[in-house]
Design a protein around this motif. Structure first.
Motif, PDB file in Angstrom:
ATOM      1  N   HIS A   1       1.066   4.738  -2.412  1.00 18.59           N
ATOM      2  CA  HIS A   1       1.007   6.120  -2.189  1.00 18.59           C
ATOM      3  C   HIS A   1       2.221   6.774  -2.674  1.00 18.59           C
ATOM      4  O   HIS A   1       2.048   7.947  -3.331  1.00 18.59           O
ATOM      5  CB  HIS A   1       1.293   6.234  -0.791  1.00 18.59           C
TER       6      HIS A   1
ATOM      7  N   ASP B   1      -5.965  11.823  14.054  1.00 13.98           N
ATOM      8  CA  ASP B   1      -7.238  11.182  14.285  1.00 13.98           C
ATOM      9  C   ASP B   1      -7.778  11.011  15.615  1.00 13.98           C
ATOM     10  O   ASP B   1      -8.750  11.190  16.265  1.00 13.98           O
ATOM     11  CB  ASP B   1      -7.394   9.747  13.971  1.00 13.98           C
TER      12      ASP B   1
ATOM     13  N   HIS C   1       0.813  -1.306  -0.054  1.00 15.89           N
ATOM     14  CA  HIS C   1      -0.205   0.039   0.009  1.00 15.89           C
ATOM     15  C   HIS C   1       0.716   1.259   0.001  1.00 15.89           C
ATOM     16  O   HIS C   1       0.576   2.171  -0.582  1.00 15.89           O
ATOM     17  CB  HIS C   1      -1.014  -0.066   1.152  1.00 15.89           C
TER      18      HIS C   1
ATOM     19  N   ASN D   1      -3.471  17.897   3.729  1.00 20.66           N
ATOM     20  CA  ASN D   1      -3.676  19.076   4.764  1.00 20.66           C
ATOM     21  C   ASN D   1      -3.099  20.204   4.161  1.00 20.66           C
ATOM     22  O   ASN D   1      -1.935  20.321   3.456  1.00 20.66           O
ATOM     23  CB  ASN D   1      -2.877  18.528   5.840  1.00 20.66           C
TER      24      ASN D   1
ATOM     25  N   GLY E   1      -2.506  10.362   2.995  1.00 23.23           N
ATOM     26  CA  GLY E   1      -3.735  11.083   3.406  1.00 23.23           C
ATOM     27  C   GLY E   1      -3.365  12.408   3.951  1.00 23.23           C
ATOM     28  O   GLY E   1      -4.010  13.612   3.612  1.00 23.23           O
TER      29      GLY E   1
ATOM     30  N   GLY F   1      -2.474   7.294   7.621  1.00 19.09           N
ATOM     31  CA  GLY F   1      -3.125   7.033   9.033  1.00 19.09           C
ATOM     32  C   GLY F   1      -2.244   6.091   9.598  1.00 19.09           C
ATOM     33  O   GLY F   1      -2.247   5.600  11.015  1.00 19.09           O
TER      34      GLY F   1
HETATM   35  O1  KG4 Z   1      -3.598   7.602   2.988  1.00 16.12           O
HETATM   36  P1  KG4 Z   1      -4.684   7.374   3.774  1.00 16.12           P
HETATM   37  O2  KG4 Z   1      -6.060   7.830   3.163  1.00 16.12           O
HETATM   38  O3  KG4 Z   1      -5.224   5.879   4.364  1.00 16.12           O
HETATM   39  C1  KG4 Z   1      -3.994   5.511   5.074  1.00 16.12           C
HETATM   40  O4  KG4 Z   1      -3.242   4.597   4.389  1.00 16.12           O
HETATM   41  O5  KG4 Z   1      -3.994   5.451   6.152  1.00 16.12           O
HETATM   42  O6  KG4 Z   1      -4.635   8.217   5.073  1.00 16.12           O
HETATM   43  C2  KG4 Z   1      -5.549   8.419   5.936  1.00 16.12           C
HETATM   44  C3  KG4 Z   1      -5.168   9.463   7.108  1.00 16.12           C
HETATM   45  C4  KG4 Z   1      -6.121   9.576   8.136  1.00 16.12           C
HETATM   46  O7  KG4 Z   1      -5.475   9.451   9.520  1.00 16.12           O
HETATM   47  C5  KG4 Z   1      -6.795  11.008   8.094  1.00 16.12           C
HETATM   48  O8  KG4 Z   1      -7.067  11.441   9.389  1.00 16.12           O
HETATM   49  C6  KG4 Z   1      -5.498  11.710   7.414  1.00 16.12           C
HETATM   50  O9  KG4 Z   1      -4.816  10.819   6.452  1.00 16.12           O
HETATM   51  N1  KG4 Z   1      -6.121  12.862   6.568  1.00 16.12           N
HETATM   52  C7  KG4 Z   1      -5.657  14.310   7.072  1.00 16.12           C
HETATM   53  C8  KG4 Z   1      -6.595  14.998   6.002  1.00 16.12           C
HETATM   54  N2  KG4 Z   1      -7.093  14.206   5.282  1.00 16.12           N
HETATM   55  C9  KG4 Z   1      -6.831  13.192   5.594  1.00 16.12           C
HETATM   56  N3  KG4 Z   1      -4.888  14.599   8.003  1.00 16.12           N
HETATM   57  C10 KG4 Z   1      -4.928  16.170   8.208  1.00 16.12           C
HETATM   58  N4  KG4 Z   1      -5.400  16.873   7.355  1.00 16.12           N
HETATM   59  C11 KG4 Z   1      -6.275  16.432   6.305  1.00 16.12           C
HETATM   60  N5  KG4 Z   1      -6.836  17.396   5.549  1.00 16.12           N
END
Ligand code: KG4
Ligand code: ZN
Length: 333
Positions: free
Chosen positions: A129, A183, A125, A285, A281, A153
């Motif tokens: 990314h 989170d 995964h 931000n 993710g 995450g």
């Molecule tokens: O890459 P992703 O979609 O899934 C994983 O592989 O984990 O990342 C998800 C993470 C979550 O913890 C979410 O809260 C964070 O990315 N995230 C953000 C934002 N959008 C998603 N954290 C801070 N600001 C954001 N705008």
């Protein structure tokens, strides 16, 4: 790879890889041509479903993947105006992630590869990314070595990519991932799931100078640590329960973002890369992207931030990673 599909303008047959992603709470399928061009991308998010539980419930996620897998696959084909026989290979996330959730995607991928007589690539995964940056800016393939900050995450890593498939891990988190810190902070602030984006939205309305949280001091290393700032937030809310939630969110976000930027700045000075890619993710931000843009300007770097749609989980990045993996080392059993 089976060469099939439409012939592009240069007269070469474009290779179409179907990507499947089910590692967490997004059921996603996408078709990517020649590893770099998105033909279609479909994401069925389960966020609303999990919101009532305050987080992802693994068993619920698996069952929803099962329900949505076939419609999402059909949509990916329909969006691209393609038939199954035009798919040259299947790429699927097989690690890391929720076991039951991964199994749905892997089972679908195996069944498709078997019945279509096409090869399969099992994709990590996080490598997916990384490939979101190649989808956003295909030209970076000519800029190796590339420096990556991957903040999701489950992971926070600095990686130097010397070529396709050749990675050097420069640093990673010693405890929580950056997204996890967002989170968990959101939960302490009583914000609904998904926490990260909600905390970021609240932070945008606050003043980070009013509430300061400590950043971990790891003695100049390229590692990260985010468990301390989370504890600091919990303690702060106990002592100052009536403080402005927006200011607290802004201060908390600043501690996480500044730690990501400062550690990346240290990596920039040692890694000798001219291009910096910020993915995962958390790269959605806004504050992080702005501060990274400033860093890139100061250091004369080319910055790639793929944008929220490619940074958060999707299957196009898995198809892209799978394409180059198949070219490099052939299919997985
Ligand atoms: O890459 P992703 O979609 O899934 C994983 O592989 O984990 O990342 C998800 C993470 C979550 O913890 C979410 O809260 C964070 O990315 N995230 C953000 C934002 N959008 C998603 N954290 C801070 N600001 C954001 N705008
Ligand atoms: Zn992810």
């Amino acid at each position: 790879m089976k060469q099939s599909g439409g012939v592009s303008q240069q007269g070469h047959t474009a290779v179409k890889v179907l990507g499947i992603e089910t590692s967490c709470d997004e059921t996603a399928a996408a078709i990517v041509e020649d590893g770099l061009r998105i033909v279609s991308s479909v994401i069925a998010s389960q966020a609303q479903l999990h919101a009532r539980y305050g987080g992802v419930v693994p068993e619920v996620a698996s069952r929803m993947h099962l329900e949505r897998m076939l419609p999402v696959l059909s949509d990916a084909l329909a969006q691209g105006n393609l038939s199954w026989k035009e798919i040259a290979a299947i790429a699927v996330t097989n690690r890391p992630g929720l076991l039951g959730a991964l199994l749905i995607g892997v089972s679908a991928a195996k069944a498709l590869a078997y019945s279509l007589h096409v090869p399969i690539a099992a994709v990590h995964h996080i490598e997916g990314h990384i490939y979101s940056a190649f989808l956003a800016e295909p030209a970076i393939a000519g800029d190796f070595p590339l420096l990556f900050l991957i903040a999701s995450g489950g992971h926070t890593q600095l990686v130097r990519m010397r070529d396709h498939g050749r990675y050097e891990l420069l640093g990673s988190t010693r405890d929580d991932a950056a997204g996890e810190a967002f989170d968990k902070g959101a939960r302490l602030l009583d914000l609904p799931y998904p926490g990260g984006p909600n905390l970021a939205e609240l932070a945008d309305r606050g003043d980070a100078r009013r509430v300061r949280f400590p950043k971990a001091d790891l003695g100049g290393s390229l590692d990260f640590s985010f468990s301390g700032v989370k504890t600091a937030l919990r303690n702060y809310l106990r002592v100052e329960p009536n403080s402005s939630p927006a200011d607290v969110a802004a201060g908390y976000q600043r501690a996480i973002v500044d730690s990501l930027v400062e550690t990346t700045a240290r990596a920039v000075r040692t890694a000798r890369c001219r291009t910096l890619c910020v993915v995962g993710g958390v790269a959605a931000n806004r504050s992080l992207c702005e501060k990274m843009a400033r860093l890139a300007e100061e250091e004369g770097l080319h910055l790639v931030t793929p944008g929220p749609e490619l940074c958060t989980d999707n299957a196009a990045m898995i198809a892209a990673a799978g394409h180059f993996q198949l070219e490099r080392r052939g299919p997985d059993p």
